[in-house]
Scaffold this motif. Structure first.
Motif, PDB file in Angstrom:
ATOM      1  N   ASN A   1      74.278  27.496  -1.258  1.00  0.00           N
ATOM      2  CA  ASN A   1      74.128  26.705  -2.311  1.00  0.00           C
ATOM      3  C   ASN A   1      74.196  25.163  -1.771  1.00  0.00           C
ATOM      4  O   ASN A   1      74.055  24.329  -2.751  1.00  0.00           O
ATOM      5  N   ASN A   2      74.222  25.152  -0.542  1.00  0.00           N
ATOM      6  CA  ASN A   2      74.378  23.715   0.115  1.00  0.00           C
ATOM      7  C   ASN A   2      73.175  23.614   1.207  1.00  0.00           C
ATOM      8  O   ASN A   2      73.618  24.190   2.321  1.00  0.00           O
ATOM      9  N   LYS A   3      72.598  22.590   1.232  1.00  0.00           N
ATOM     10  CA  LYS A   3      71.674  22.504   2.172  1.00  0.00           C
ATOM     11  C   LYS A   3      71.938  21.980   3.573  1.00  0.00           C
ATOM     12  O   LYS A   3      71.386  21.990   4.573  1.00  0.00           O
ATOM     13  N   ASP A   4      73.332  21.763   3.628  1.00  0.00           N
ATOM     14  CA  ASP A   4      73.961  21.157   4.891  1.00  0.00           C
ATOM     15  C   ASP A   4      74.537  22.385   5.622  1.00  0.00           C
ATOM     16  O   ASP A   4      75.037  22.114   6.752  1.00  0.00           O
ATOM     17  N   TYR A   5      74.576  23.544   4.830  1.00  0.00           N
ATOM     18  CA  TYR A   5      74.895  24.760   5.651  1.00  0.00           C
ATOM     19  C   TYR A   5      74.151  25.750   5.576  1.00  0.00           C
ATOM     20  O   TYR A   5      73.373  26.078   4.735  1.00  0.00           O
ATOM     21  N   THR A   6      74.022  26.450   6.706  1.00  0.00           N
ATOM     22  CA  THR A   6      73.131  27.673   6.785  1.00  0.00           C
ATOM     23  C   THR A   6      73.973  28.776   6.000  1.00  0.00           C
ATOM     24  O   THR A   6      74.816  28.732   5.612  1.00  0.00           O
ATOM     25  N   ASP A   7      73.135  30.089   5.950  1.00  0.00           N
ATOM     26  CA  ASP A   7      73.509  31.027   4.818  1.00  0.00           C
ATOM     27  C   ASP A   7      74.856  31.669   5.799  1.00  0.00           C
ATOM     28  O   ASP A   7      75.607  32.101   5.035  1.00  0.00           O
ATOM     29  N   ASP A   8      74.660  31.805   7.095  1.00  0.00           N
ATOM     30  CA  ASP A   8      75.800  32.143   7.930  1.00  0.00           C
ATOM     31  C   ASP A   8      77.043  31.150   7.681  1.00  0.00           C
ATOM     32  O   ASP A   8      78.240  31.829   7.639  1.00  0.00           O
ATOM     33  N   GLU A   9      76.849  29.892   7.813  1.00  0.00           N
ATOM     34  CA  GLU A   9      77.915  28.990   8.021  1.00  0.00           C
ATOM     35  C   GLU A   9      78.804  29.167   6.542  1.00  0.00           C
ATOM     36  O   GLU A   9      79.846  28.995   6.280  1.00  0.00           O
ATOM     37  N   PHE A  10      77.596  29.329   5.414  1.00  0.00           N
ATOM     38  CA  PHE A  10      78.227  29.238   3.904  1.00  0.00           C
ATOM     39  C   PHE A  10      79.173  30.792   3.914  1.00  0.00           C
ATOM     40  O   PHE A  10      80.318  30.737   3.054  1.00  0.00           O
ATOM     41  N   VAL A  11      78.691  31.723   4.220  1.00  0.00           N
ATOM     42  CA  VAL A  11      79.396  32.880   4.271  1.00  0.00           C
ATOM     43  C   VAL A  11      80.685  32.913   5.033  1.00  0.00           C
ATOM     44  O   VAL A  11      81.650  33.295   4.559  1.00  0.00           O
TER      45      VAL A  11
END
Length: 483
Positions: free
Chosen positions: A294-304
């Motif tokens: 939910n943050n454009k600065d993070y990829t989905d993998d980084e967010f998880v």
């Protein structure tokens, strides 16, 4: 008494309506009522005096309640000594100050020294215990056998009838049970959990939630089995809290599951820190992990990965990366991906209360993380609190007031310099509420805390006089129980 009904009607409707006349009062009151009407023509005055006359006449005619064969045993002899005359005088002054925190401090000193209050204070303290739930266990301890005896004559004082923590847990009010569970959990987590498990089926959902939150105190591996059993609860809130607590236990299945996934996904190679997650198992997602950023600065993998890292003990990275906290922090700060993930490790440091990693962050991080302060040794807490209070005053004060020990003179001065400039946010009630944290040696320093602005300085002068009064009472309390 028909006259009394007329008086009540007049009180409700006003003296413009006709009140009871002298000839309508009982014969025994007629002469006195006539004198009242002769002395004043003011309707309100006549009514009030007539009402007072009728009230006393009515009370005199009431027969006391009489019961046959009623015996009252005497209170058992006291087993503890009464506190000193100085302690009694100090208690009286504290009650006049209306500082509940200072009263709690006095009661704690009295309890710690195995003393009790003199008899005239017992009813007063018992009444205060009705309103101030957190004082009840101290009131019981300081009122002795006389308090226990008196509690039989007033149902609202029944908090003093339970002689042990277990009695309170079994028979106390909801608030009493909550307080005793919290106290026992701090010193004997096993017993607290056993009590909760015994009564769990009988508790309603709201009570379960409140009790479950208290299980976070001294949480550990021994709590895993019970918390996992709550996955079958009907209440979603209860299940969510149980899962949240499990994520704070290093050896819980959910934490081990997260660690295994991070071992596969986070590597440190020539290109720096790499995060590549496999397809997420449904069981992982059911534990509350969101798979889309939910943050454009993070990829989905980084967010998880961030979510997983927050629920994994920081010591995991020492094993996984074969390195030390100092090196890991320094290395990740220089890495684009690592810099993004460091705040997640900070959250894990706080969640798992890891003091080694907290110290490592303070010594090696380019960013100051205020939430780490409570995990540091007291001297370091105070050093960093004073150093950064200009930038993070509200956070520093928030952490300081959660401490149960006394602040140093230097920290108190730093806090007072800030609070003296915010007179509406930090009014007298603030100093009264946290007097237990304020050192008795602060009085000579109060003038140094005064703000430069004239209108603020005059307010601070009044506040500092109040603080001086509270501190002197605290000092007198300490002296009265140490002599």
């Amino acid at each position: 008494m028909q006259t009394w009904d007329q008086i009540i009607n007049t009180a409700l409707l006003g003296t413009d309506k006709r009140g009871p006349g002298a000839n309508e009062l009982p014969a025994a009151l007629a002469e006195a009522a006539a004198i009242i009407q002769q002395k004043t023509t003011d309707k309100e005055e006549q009514f009030l005096q007539t009402a007072a006359l009728a009230f006393n006449y009515r009370q005199c005619g009431t027969m006391p309640l009489k019961k046959e064969n009623v015996t009252i045993e005497k209170a058992a002899p006291e087993e503890k000594q009464y506190c000193s005359l100085l302690a009694v005088q100090t208690l009286n002054d504290i009650l006049d100050s209306e500082s509940n925190s200072l009263l709690q401090f006095w009661l704690q000193q009295c309890s710690d020294k195995a003393r009790i209050v003199t008899p005239e204070f017992v009813p007063l303290l018992m009444n205060m215990g009705i309103q101030q739930k957190k004082l009840q266990h101290l009131v019981v301890a300081c009122c002795g056998k006389r308090g226990e005896w008196l509690s039989r004559f007033n149902p609202e004082w029944n908090f003093s009838t339970a002689s042990t923590d277990e009695d309170l847990w079994q028979t106390g009010s909801p608030e009493q049970r909550k307080l005793v569970l919290e106290q026992v959990r701090k010193v004997d987590p096993e017993t607290a959990r056993a009590w909760l498990m015994q009564t769990w089926p009988q508790e309603d959902a709201g009570t379960k939630i409140e009790f479950l939150l208290l299980l976070g105190i001294n949480i550990g591996a021994a709590d895993i089995v019970f918390l996992e059993s709550l996955s079958k609860e009907k209440s979603k809130k209860v299940k969510d809290i149980a899962l949240w607590l499990l994520k704070q236990i290093p050896g819980s299945p959910v934490v081990l599951q997260y660690q295994q996934l991070l071992q596969q996904s986070v590597t440190n190679g020539r290109k720096g820190l790499q995060v590549e997650l496999p397809a997420l198992d449904e069981n992982i997602l059911k534990t509350g992990i969101d798979k889309l950023s939910n943050n454009k600065d993070y990829t989905d993998d980084e967010f998880v990965a961030m979510q997983l890292i927050q629920a994994v003990p920081p010591s995991f990275w020492e094993t996984h990366l074969q390195s030390t906290p100092d090196v890991i922090i320094k290395t990740w700060q220089k890495d684009a991906t690592g810099k993004k993930l460091l705040p997640a490790i900070v959250q894990a440091v706080v969640a798992f209360k890891d003091q080694r990693w907290a110290t490592a962050f303070m010594q090696n991080s380019h960013v100051f993380y205020i939430d780490i302060i409570p995990l540091l040794p007291v001297k370091e807490q105070e050093f960093y609190s004073i150093k950064f209070i200009g930038q993070f005053a509200e956070n520093v004060i928030e952490h300081a007031i959660k401490r149960e020990d006394t602040w140093s003179i230097d920290l108190t001065r730093a806090i007072f310099i800030h609070t003296a400039r915010s007179v509406y946010q930090y009014n007298r009630s603030f100093y009264s509420r946290y007097i237990h944290c304020i050192p008795v040696g602060i009085i000579p320093e109060l003038a140094k805390c005064a703000p430069g602005e004239e209108h603020l300085r005059s307010t601070w002068n009044n506040t500092s006089e109040y603080v001086t009064t509270l501190v002197n009472l605290k000092k007198q309390t300490i002296q009265s129980f140490n002599d």
